[in-house]
Design an enzyme around this catalytic site. Structure first.
Site, PDB file in Angstrom:
ATOM      1  NE  ARG A  14      -1.714  -2.172   2.949  1.00 37.61           N
ATOM      2  CZ  ARG A  14      -1.864  -3.467   2.693  1.00 37.61           C
ATOM      3  NH1 ARG A  14      -2.922  -3.897   2.091  1.00 37.61           N
ATOM      4  NH2 ARG A  14      -0.949  -4.340   3.079  1.00 37.61           N
ATOM      5  CE  LYS A  70      27.282  -3.800  -5.497  1.00 37.19           C
ATOM      6  NZ  LYS A  70      27.586  -2.883  -6.606  1.00 37.19           N
ATOM      7  CG  HIS A 115       3.261   4.405   8.703  1.00 35.92           C
ATOM      8  ND1 HIS A 115       3.372   5.254   7.632  1.00 35.92           N
ATOM      9  CD2 HIS A 115       2.934   3.190   8.193  1.00 35.92           C
ATOM     10  CE1 HIS A 115       3.118   4.580   6.526  1.00 35.92           C
ATOM     11  NE2 HIS A 115       2.853   3.327   6.834  1.00 35.92           N
TER      12      HIS A 115
HETATM   13  C1  NCD Z   1       1.677  -0.871   8.379  1.00 31.92           C
HETATM   14  C2  NCD Z   1       3.168  -0.683   8.467  1.00 31.92           C
HETATM   15  O1  NCD Z   1       3.944  -1.101   7.614  1.00 31.92           O
HETATM   16  O2  NCD Z   1       3.545  -0.059   9.433  1.00 31.92           O
HETATM   17  N1  NCD Z   1       1.125  -0.947   7.122  1.00 31.92           N
HETATM   18  C3  NCD Z   1       1.012   0.129   6.301  1.00 31.92           C
HETATM   19  O3  NCD Z   1       1.939   0.847   6.048  1.00 31.92           O
HETATM   20  N2  NCD Z   1      -0.195   0.371   5.746  1.00 31.92           N
HETATM   21  C4  NCD Z   1       1.127  -1.840   9.351  1.00 31.92           C
HETATM   22  C5  NCD Z   1       1.622  -3.257   9.367  1.00 31.92           C
HETATM   23  O4  NCD Z   1       2.625  -3.610   8.753  1.00 31.92           O
HETATM   24  O5  NCD Z   1       0.984  -4.043  10.068  1.00 31.92           O
END
Ligand code: NCD
Length: 310
Positions: free
Chosen positions: A57, A85, A135
Site C-alpha cells: 500500500r 555491499k 508512520h
Molecule cells: C503498516 C506498516 O507497515 O507499518 N502498514 C502500512 O503501512 N499500511 C502496518 C503493518 O505492517 O501491520
C-alpha cells in the site's frame, strides 16, 4: 502551513497543519476519479523512494500520488541497492541527493532512520514508517478517513486494538487523533501495551468489550511479529479469541461505528473476513484516501520548499 522541509513525525505538525493537509487532500481526491488521472503541478519534480522493508500500500500509494501530480518517480529496494555491499544509510542518502531529487521517501526497519536521513540531506524527507516509531502518512490518511466519514475528529472515541507496542501506525495515530480532539482508547494483551501509555494521553483497556463500548471507530492492528523478538502472546488462536474483531464483537459496537485497519490484514487473527468485508468496514477507503493524502503532502512540500532546505 508552517514551513516544513520534512514529514518525519505527527509530533512536528500542529492541529492547523493537520487540518490544512486534510483539506488539501480533500480537494485533490476527485482527481483520482477522473478518466485521465493526471494534473501538471509537480511537473519537473522528482520523488525517490527507498523501501528497506516490504510494502504494498504505502509504496504504491506514494508512487501513484507523485505520478497523478506529474512528478517523476524512481525507487529502489534494499535488496537491489548498494546497502547489500555494505554502504551505510547516510552515504546512500548523500549519493541519491547528488542526483538532485526533490523528495526522498524512506521506509526503514530502524526507528529514527528518517530523522537521521533528513539531517544528512537538503531535500525533503518523508518518513514512510521507521521501525516501531512512527508512520505519519498512515495517521494522516486515517484521520482523513474518519473526518471524511463523520465530518469531524473532535469528540470521537477511537478504539485501537492489538499490538500497540510495536505498531508505528498506533504511535502516530495516538499522537494525531488526541491532537485533533478525539478520545483514544488502546487495548491489547498487557505484553503489547507500551510501558507509559499516559504520555500519549490515551486510556488503556485490557478487555475488548470495554474498549469498543461507545467507540465511533474500531481500528484493528496486525501482530507485528517481525518486531516482537520473543513470544509475547501464548498463541494466535488465543489472541483471536480475546482481541479479534469478529461478527459477534461488531454486533456489540454502536450501530454507526466504523471498522478500520491499516493493512496488511491477517484474516482470522485480528479481524474475521466477514468484518473486514462488511459494509461497516472503511479499510479500502483508507487505501484510496492514502493516495489523496500523499498527493497533498507532496504538493505542499514541493511547493513550499522547492524540495530544498530554506
Ligand atoms: C503498516 C506498516 O507497515 O507499518 N502498514 C502500512 O503501512 N499500511 C502496518 C503493518 O505492517 O501491520
Amino acid at each position: 502551513m508552517s514551513q516544513k522541509k520534512d514529514i518525519l513525525s505527527i509530533r512536528d505538525l500542529t492541529k492547523e497543519d493537520i487540518l490544512f493537509i486534510l483539506e488539501t487532500a480533500a480537494s485533490l481526491k476527485e482527481i483520482l476519479d477522473r478518466p485521465i488521472k493526471k494534473v501538471p503541478p509537480l511537473r519537473g519534480k522528482t520523488m525517490v523512494h527507498l523501501f528497506f522493508e516490504p510494502s504494498t500500500r504505502t509504496k504504491l500509494s506514494f508512487e501513484l500520488a507523485a505520478k497523478r501530480l506529474s512528478a517523476d518517480t524512481v525507487g529502489i529496494s534494499k535488496s537491489s541497492s548498494s546497502v547489500t555491499k555494505g554502504e551505510d544509510l547516510i552515504d546512500t542518502a548523500k549519493n541519491i541527493e547528488a542526483m538532485r531529487p526533490d523528495v526522498l521517501v524512506l521506509r526503514h526497519p530502524c526507528s529514527g532512520a528518517a530523522h537521521l536521513m533528513a539531517k544528512a540531506v537538503n531535500c525533503s524527507v518523508i518518513n514512510a514508517g521507521d521501525g516501531t516509531n512512527e508512520h505519519p502518512t498512515q495517521a494522516l490518511l486515517d484521520m482523513f478517513t474518519v473526518k471524511e466519514h463523520f465530518g469531524t475528529l473532535e469528540g470521537l472515541k477511537i478504539a485501537i486494538i492489538g499490538d500497540i507496542l510495536h505498531s508505528r501506525v498506533a504511535h502516530s495515530d495516538m499522537i494525531g487523533f488526541t491532537k485533533m480532539g478525539s478520545e483514544v482508547v488502546i487495548c491489547g494483551p498487557g505484553t503489547l501495551i507500551p510501558p507509559a501509555p499516559e504520555i500519549y494521553g490515551v486510556k488503556v483497556e485490557y478487555n475488548l468489550l470495554d474498549a469498543i463500548k461507545d467507540a465511533d471507530v474500531v481500528m484493528a492492528l496486525r501482530l507485528q511479529k517481525e518486531r516482537q523478538g520473543k513470544h509475547l502472546i501464548p498463541s494466535d488462536r488465543e489472541y483471536a479469541s480475546l482481541f479479534g474483531i469478529n461478527a459477534e464483537i461488531l454486533q456489540k459496537t454502536k450501530s454507526e461505528a466504523i471498522i478500520m485497519h491499516p493493512g496488511p490484514i491477517n484474516r482470522g487473527i485480528e479481524m474475521s473476513p466477514d468484518v473486514a468485508d462488511s459494509d461497516r468496514s472503511l479499510i479500502l477507503n483508507q487505501v484510496t484516501n492514502g493516495v489523496a493524502v500523499r498527493m497533498a503532502l507532496l504538493s505542499i512540500l514541493m511547493a513550499e520548499t522547492g524540495g530544498q532546505r530554506q
